[in-house]
Design a protein around this motif. Sequence first.
Motif, PDB file in Angstrom:
ATOM      1  N   GLU A 135      -6.701   1.256   3.647  1.00 26.87           N
ATOM      2  CA  GLU A 135      -5.879   2.078   4.539  1.00 26.87           C
ATOM      3  C   GLU A 135      -6.117   3.562   4.265  1.00 26.87           C
ATOM      4  OE1 GLU A 135      -1.841   0.534   4.461  1.00 26.87           O
ATOM      5  OE2 GLU A 135      -2.523  -1.441   5.109  1.00 26.87           O
ATOM      6  N   HIS A 187      -0.624  -7.717   2.784  1.00 28.76           N
ATOM      7  CA  HIS A 187       0.809  -7.640   3.081  1.00 28.76           C
ATOM      8  C   HIS A 187       1.524  -8.960   2.751  1.00 28.76           C
ATOM      9  CE1 HIS A 187      -0.108  -4.156   6.104  1.00 28.76           C
ATOM     10  NE2 HIS A 187      -0.117  -3.738   4.862  1.00 28.76           N
ATOM     11  N   HIS A 238       0.841  -1.208   0.000  1.00 30.42           N
ATOM     12  CA  HIS A 238       0.000   0.000   0.000  1.00 30.42           C
ATOM     13  C   HIS A 238       0.873   1.254   0.000  1.00 30.42           C
ATOM     14  CE1 HIS A 238      -2.318  -3.189   2.313  1.00 30.42           C
ATOM     15  NE2 HIS A 238      -2.987  -3.066   1.175  1.00 30.42           N
ATOM     16  N   ASP A 256       2.945   1.955   3.479  1.00 30.78           N
ATOM     17  CA  ASP A 256       3.721   0.920   4.175  1.00 30.78           C
ATOM     18  C   ASP A 256       5.221   1.188   4.156  1.00 30.78           C
ATOM     19  OD1 ASP A 256       1.322  -0.405   4.597  1.00 30.78           O
ATOM     20  OD2 ASP A 256       1.551  -1.686   2.834  1.00 30.78           O
ATOM     21  N   ASN A 297      -4.054  -8.443   7.832  1.00 30.56           N
ATOM     22  CA  ASN A 297      -4.034  -7.784   6.535  1.00 30.56           C
ATOM     23  C   ASN A 297      -3.474  -8.726   5.483  1.00 30.56           C
ATOM     24  OD1 ASN A 297      -3.331  -6.120   4.294  1.00 30.56           O
ATOM     25  ND2 ASN A 297      -3.423  -4.343   5.640  1.00 30.56           N
ATOM     26  N   ARG A 313       7.525   1.623   7.801  1.00 28.54           N
ATOM     27  CA  ARG A 313       8.318   0.440   8.150  1.00 28.54           C
ATOM     28  C   ARG A 313       9.764   0.531   7.734  1.00 28.54           C
ATOM     29  NH1 ARG A 313       3.043  -1.825   7.039  1.00 28.54           N
ATOM     30  NH2 ARG A 313       2.003  -1.691   9.038  1.00 28.54           N
TER      31      ARG A 313
HETATM   32 ZN   LIG Z   1      -0.440  -1.777   4.266  1.00 26.47          ZN
END
Ligand SMILES: [Zn+2]
Length: 235
Positions: free
Chosen positions: A39, A117, A5, A8, A114, A12
Motif C-alpha cells: 500500500e 486484511h 497496514h 487502514d 487483500n 476505516r
Molecule cells: Zn490495508
Amino acid sequence: MISAHAGDFVWRAGGAIALATSRGERAKVVCLSFGERGESAKAWRAGRTLDEIKAIRREEAQNAAAALGAEIEFFDAGDYPLIESTELVDRLVRVYRELEPDVVLTHPLADPYNGDHPAAARMALQARVLAQAAGYDAPGAPLGAPPVFFFEPHQPEQCDFKPDLLLDITPVFDRKRKAMECLPAQQHMWDYYTDLAKRRGVQLKRNAGPNLGLAHDTMGEAYMRLYPQVTDVLA
Ligand SMILES: [Zn+2]
C-alpha cells in the motif's frame, strides 16, 4: 483497534477513534505492518528503498494517530504477505490483557483483494479468545468479552460487508480528515473516504428517522458486529 497496514485504521475507523478520545477514553492502534510493500505504490515509483518506505509510513501513521488522539504500536510484521504466527497472536494477547479494551475494531474476515486484511482479523480474533482464557500464560487478568466491530473495507460488497451499525462521526469528522491528510502516500484516498462518510451519513439519517434534528451534513462510518449485541431492553 488492530490494523493490518499503516493507513487502514485512518480510512476505516478514524471517526470512531476520534469520538472515543474526544470523550477522554483511551484508544490504541496496533499496526501489524507499515503497508510498506502493498500500500505504498507511490513511494516505490519514486525509487525509495524498503527501509525508507517503512520509515515514511511509520511517521505518517504516527502523525495520523496523534491527530486522532490515539496511541499507536507497530509490530513490523511485514506485509504482502502478512504471515500469521503464534508469536504475533501472543503479542496481541498481551496488548488485550494490558489494555482491557471495551471494544475491539478490526478488518472483516473476507477480502478477496487483500489477504493481509483477513489475516489481521483472524489474529485479532484468535488473540481475543486466548486472552479470555484463565490458563493462558500472559500477564494480567483474563479478558472479558469486548464486542468486536468490523470496519468498512474498501470494496464492501466483495467482502460480504453489510452494515449493521452506522456511527455518527459528524462532530469529529474534521479530525478524521486531518488524520487522512497525514497520509500523503495515499492521497487518492482522502476524497474517496470523505465521500463515503457523506454517503454513510445520509444513510444514518434515513435510519434514524426524520425528526431527530441531525445536521444536514451528517457524516458516518459503517460497522458490522461479529457477536450478538447483549441487552435487556429492545431499543
Ligand atoms: Zn490495508
